[in-house]
Design a protein around this motif. Structure first.
Motif, PDB file in Angstrom:
ATOM      1  N   ILE A   8       0.842  -1.198   0.000  1.00 10.36           N
ATOM      2  CA  ILE A   8       0.000   0.000   0.000  1.00 10.36           C
ATOM      3  C   ILE A   8       0.879   1.250   0.000  1.00 10.36           C
ATOM      4  O   ILE A   8       0.528   2.271  -0.559  1.00 10.36           O
ATOM      5  N   GLY A   9       2.042   1.142   0.608  1.00  5.84           N
ATOM      6  CA  GLY A   9       3.015   2.234   0.605  1.00  5.84           C
ATOM      7  C   GLY A   9       4.147   1.905  -0.349  1.00  5.84           C
ATOM      8  O   GLY A   9       4.009   1.078  -1.247  1.00  5.84           O
ATOM      9  N   HIS A  10       5.284   2.535  -0.132  1.00  5.32           N
ATOM     10  CA  HIS A  10       6.448   2.262  -0.972  1.00  5.32           C
ATOM     11  C   HIS A  10       7.102   0.931  -0.599  1.00  5.32           C
ATOM     12  O   HIS A  10       7.757   0.307  -1.423  1.00  5.32           O
ATOM     13  N   TYR A  14       5.255  -3.372   6.569  1.00  5.12           N
ATOM     14  CA  TYR A  14       5.168  -2.155   7.374  1.00  5.12           C
ATOM     15  C   TYR A  14       6.536  -1.495   7.462  1.00  5.12           C
ATOM     16  O   TYR A  14       7.553  -2.154   7.693  1.00  5.12           O
ATOM     17  N   GLU A  18       7.598   5.416   6.952  1.00  2.00           N
ATOM     18  CA  GLU A  18       6.667   5.930   5.937  1.00  2.00           C
ATOM     19  C   GLU A  18       5.536   6.710   6.603  1.00  2.00           C
ATOM     20  O   GLU A  18       4.966   6.269   7.597  1.00  2.00           O
ATOM     21  N   ASP A  22       3.381   8.645   1.760  1.00  2.00           N
ATOM     22  CA  ASP A  22       4.053   7.497   1.158  1.00  2.00           C
ATOM     23  C   ASP A  22       3.063   6.402   0.748  1.00  2.00           C
ATOM     24  O   ASP A  22       3.423   5.482   0.020  1.00  2.00           O
ATOM     25  N   TYR A  23       1.843   6.489   1.236  1.00  2.00           N
ATOM     26  CA  TYR A  23       0.831   5.481   0.949  1.00  2.00           C
ATOM     27  C   TYR A  23      -0.050   5.927  -0.206  1.00  2.00           C
ATOM     28  O   TYR A  23      -0.288   7.128  -0.401  1.00  2.00           O
ATOM     29  N   SER A  25      -3.410   6.829  -1.828  1.00  2.00           N
ATOM     30  CA  SER A  25      -4.689   7.292  -1.291  1.00  2.00           C
ATOM     31  C   SER A  25      -5.749   6.252  -1.666  1.00  2.00           C
ATOM     32  O   SER A  25      -5.513   5.376  -2.521  1.00  2.00           O
ATOM     33  N   GLN A  59      -3.351   1.741   6.905  1.00  2.00           N
ATOM     34  CA  GLN A  59      -3.601   0.632   5.992  1.00  2.00           C
ATOM     35  C   GLN A  59      -5.050   0.161   6.100  1.00  2.00           C
ATOM     36  O   GLN A  59      -5.688  -0.149   5.087  1.00  2.00           O
ATOM     37  N   ARG A  62      -7.274   2.451   4.091  1.00  2.00           N
ATOM     38  CA  ARG A  62      -7.201   2.207   2.645  1.00  2.00           C
ATOM     39  C   ARG A  62      -7.995   0.962   2.262  1.00  2.00           C
ATOM     40  O   ARG A  62      -8.719   0.953   1.274  1.00  2.00           O
TER      41      ARG A  62
END
Length: 125
Positions: A8-10, A14, A18, A22-23, A25, A59, A62
């Motif tokens: 979900i992020g870079h 986890y 971040e 970094d996540y 949207s 997370q 999202r």
């Protein structure tokens, strides 16, 4: 079939360094998902738990957002196949509208991927 595998992020998992920017949207996550499905793909989305096994709030937000979108627009995703064309774009200015196509039985579903507030317009023909 093919698969897009991402976090979900870079990071894949986890990463305490971040932050929110970094996540993806919710809107970016939905757009990516629709784009992948329209091209006969699957999205494998990594969710990285904290050390105690809980899912970080950002997370969860999202995933809940994607789930809410699917509650309203799942007919464009579930039990569908790619149509003859996976994508198109209007020529209208100032904002072109990106369109993704899926089909199920004799129904073609169009999904726009650049509306405000993560709204979706599905048209079944």
């Amino acid at each position: 079939k093919w698969e897009s595998c991402r976090g979900i992020g870079h990071s894949f998992g986890y990463n305490q360094l971040e932050g929110p920017t970094d996540y993806l949207s919710i809107e970016e996550l939905v757009h990516s998902f629709v784009d992948i499905v329209s091209k006969n793909g699957n999205l494998l989305l990594n969710v990285g738990p904290l050390a105690n096994g809980s899912i970080p709030l950002i997370q969860k937000e999202r995933l809940i957002g994607l789930g809410s979108w699917l509650d309203q627009n799942g007919e464009a995703i579930f039990r569908t196949r790619p149509w003859s064309f996976s994508e198109a774009e209007t020529t209208e200015q100032p904002t072109k509208i990106r369109i993704r196509f899926t089909t199920a039985a004799s129904t073609i579903t169009t999904t726009t991927t650049n509306n405000q507030n993560n709204e979706n317009m599905n048209n079944n023909n």
